[in-house]
Design an enzyme around this catalytic site. Structure first.
Site, PDB file in Angstrom:
ATOM      1  N   ARG A 278       0.871  -1.189  -0.164  1.00 39.80           N
ATOM      2  CA  ARG A 278      -0.293  -0.439   0.215  1.00 39.80           C
ATOM      3  C   ARG A 278       0.714   1.512   0.259  1.00 39.80           C
ATOM      4  O   ARG A 278       0.241   2.052  -0.532  1.00 39.80           O
ATOM      5  CB  ARG A 278      -0.739  -0.081   0.345  1.00 39.80           C
ATOM      6  CG  ARG A 278      -1.755   1.058   1.697  1.00 39.80           C
ATOM      7  CD  ARG A 278      -2.738   1.289   2.459  1.00 39.80           C
ATOM      8  NE  ARG A 278      -3.002   0.288   3.148  1.00 39.80           N
ATOM      9  CZ  ARG A 278      -4.269  -0.764   2.965  1.00 39.80           C
ATOM     10  NH1 ARG A 278      -4.895  -0.117   2.426  1.00 39.80           N
ATOM     11  NH2 ARG A 278      -4.491  -1.767   3.415  1.00 39.80           N
ATOM     12  N   CYS A 343     -26.724  -2.008  -7.639  1.00 34.68           N
ATOM     13  CA  CYS A 343     -28.101  -2.520  -6.499  1.00 34.68           C
ATOM     14  C   CYS A 343     -28.187  -2.795  -5.297  1.00 34.68           C
ATOM     15  O   CYS A 343     -28.127  -4.261  -4.689  1.00 34.68           O
ATOM     16  CB  CYS A 343     -29.372  -3.060  -7.004  1.00 34.68           C
ATOM     17  SG  CYS A 343     -29.417  -2.037  -8.593  1.00 34.68           S
TER      18      CYS A 343
HETATM   19  C1  LIG Z   1      -0.944  -8.019   1.800  1.00 36.95           C
HETATM   20  C2  LIG Z   1       0.695  -8.616   2.617  1.00 36.95           C
HETATM   21  C3  LIG Z   1       1.071  -7.391   2.591  1.00 36.95           C
HETATM   22  C4  LIG Z   1       1.649  -5.963   2.287  1.00 36.95           C
HETATM   23  O1  LIG Z   1       1.234  -5.201   2.470  1.00 36.95           O
HETATM   24  P1  LIG Z   1       0.622  -3.631   2.596  1.00 36.95           P
HETATM   25  O2  LIG Z   1      -0.677  -3.177   3.556  1.00 36.95           O
HETATM   26  O3  LIG Z   1      -0.057  -3.034   1.414  1.00 36.95           O
HETATM   27  O4  LIG Z   1       2.226  -2.944   2.698  1.00 36.95           O
HETATM   28  C5  LIG Z   1       3.078  -8.093   3.046  1.00 36.95           C
HETATM   29  N1  LIG Z   1       3.260  -9.421   3.153  1.00 36.95           N
HETATM   30  C6  LIG Z   1       2.199 -10.213   3.136  1.00 36.95           C
HETATM   31  C7  LIG Z   1       1.896 -11.570   3.122  1.00 36.95           C
HETATM   32  C8  LIG Z   1       0.676  -9.614   3.070  1.00 36.95           C
HETATM   33  O5  LIG Z   1      -0.761 -10.656   2.681  1.00 36.95           O
END
Ligand SMILES: *Cc1c(COP(=O)(O)O)cnc(C)c1O
Length: 418
Positions: A278, A343
């Site tokens: 993210r 919907c």
């Molecule tokens: C989803 C995930 C991430 C990334 O998480 P962010 O919050 O997007 O940084 C990293 N490692 C694992 C194992 C994940 O499932």
């Protein structure tokens, strides 16, 4: 530097007018900024300048578009994948197989074999049995699979329950106290080199304290495992750093995160691995939409836009907030509800929110939509699959097509016995 700015009254992404993209591609459409992706990748890396031996694997699930992955591959990032599909994408986008880390709580045998055949850099095991199966599959092929064990440190990440992964009741990893037994049973088995541990406690973390608590537990376990004679060379610290969604909201910076990591991991003497998703992609994208109607109601008016929960699921899924900004703000303000055409009452982006005043036909964007946006899109209500555009300076390209209902129907069959 914010690459999503109003210029001469209208919104631009880098040097491209959002109105020009709406004209060329239609709405709704996701728009990503290459310069922003590159900047986030650089800032995250610089934040970790106090960590000498590191590997950064972008969490593909945040935004798996091939063009986005190519930008990050060129920035020197590897990939953290959670399925065979994401593994194929990472490699197709130009990431070296050895830079790919395979996480995921339900990897199938076919996916483990795909990982071995691809020659990926690391398997993050979610349970002991997975290690035995992986070792057998690798040994059959004359290979040794590099692996780490994902532990659940039982800390409360303080984030939304649906994106919290590090509490004892979550499905991820093994209870940290079980690690020594599992290491003892897997160590020395042919086909596997169990070389470290992994942790990932959740997403959209707004506080470093739970991460620090988790990392300290991991550090203690590294010492325990070494005392038992195991060679620990890699620790994967996961992802999870939050991003600001609301105007004025602040989040721990990559620099603050990196300072904490350097302090907590000093003396570990391992290669540290990171899986940011993210924080790289979230604020590098917007969802552009057009207002269909402004519908009066007994309370606040409903701004009905042509984007919906099938295009951007986060508000319906996690009550997430996405800032709504008019492409040509008039200076007037309006308190309104914002909803899509699907919907479901859950197809609501905002309730009683003060926004730029908009009228039918106006363009607006939902901000911070670059992560967990397009990748969660569906075609619910037989809507088109939303397209994606990447901007680079003064140019842009459609990097994922709009898939219209006619094309969706082409993949369906009415059996001849009907
Ligand atoms: C989803 C995930 C991430 C990334 O998480 P962010 O919050 O997007 O940084 C990293 N490692 C694992 C194992 C994940 O499932």
């Amino acid at each position: 530097m914010d690459h999503f700015q109003h210029r001469g009254g209208a919104l631009f992404v880098e040097d491209v007018s959002v109105e020009a993209i709406a004209e060329a591609v239609g709405t709704p459409v996701y728009i990503y900024s290459r310069a922003t992706l590159e900047r986030h990748a650089a800032v995250f890396r610089e934040g970790l300048s106090g960590v000498a031996d590191k590997h950064i694997a972008y969490a593909v699930k945040a935004n798996p578009n091939l063009a986005v992955l190519r930008v990050l591959a060129k920035a020197g990032y590897g990939a953290d994948v959670v399925s065979g599909g994401e593994m194929a994408r990472a490699v197709a986008a130009g990431m070296a197989p050895g830079d790919v880390v395979f996480s995921g709580v339900g990897k199938t045998r076919a996916e483990l074999i795909q990982g071995l055949d691809t020659g990926i850099g690391q398997f993050n095991l979610e349970l002991e049995e997975e290690g035995h199966v992986l070792a057998a599959l690798a040994a059959e092929r004359g290979l040794t699979a590099p692996a780490v064990l994902r532990v659940n440190p039982d800390v409360d990440a303080g984030t939304h329950a649906k994106i919290s992964t590090g509490k004892a009741e979550n499905k991820f990893g093994v209870a940290i106290g079980e690690a020594p037994g599992i290491f003892a049973r897997l160590a020395g088995k042919p086909g596997i080199e169990l070389r470290g541990i992994a942790v990932h406690i959740g997403s959209q973390l707004g506080d470093l304290a739970p991460l620090e608590a988790a990392y300290r537990r991991v550090g203690e376990m590294v010492a325990t495992l070494r005392a038992a004679g195991h060679r620990i060379t890699h620790v994967d610290l996961g992802g999870g750093l939050g991003v600001p969604y609301r105007p004025g909201e602040t989040m721990p910076s990559p620099a603050a995160f990196g300072e904490m990591v350097a302090r907590v991991t000093a003396g570990w003497n391992v290669r540290l691995m990171f899986e940011p998703g993210r924080v790289i992609a979230g604020n590098a994208g917007v969802l552009l939409t057009r207002v269909v109607w402004v519908k009066p109601s007994g309370g606040h008016p409903w701004v009905i836009v042509d984007a919906a929960m099938n295009d951007l699921a986060r508000p319906a899924l996690y009550d997430a907030y996405h800032d709504f900004v008019a492409v040509r703000p008039t200076g007037e303000r309006l308190v309104a509800n914002i909803a899509g055409p699907v919907c479901e009452s859950g197809d609501t982006f905002a309730k009683a929110r003060e926004i730029n005043a908009v009228a039918a036909g106006d363009l607006a964007v939902f901000r911070t939509a670059g992560a967990y946006g397009a990748t969660m899109a569906s075609t619910y209500n037989s809507r088109a699959k939303v397209p994606e555009v990447l901007v680079d300076g003064a140019r842009f390209a459609v990097v994922s097509d709009r898939i219209e209902p006619a094309a969706q129907m082409a993949g369906e069959t009415v059996p001849d016995w009907l």
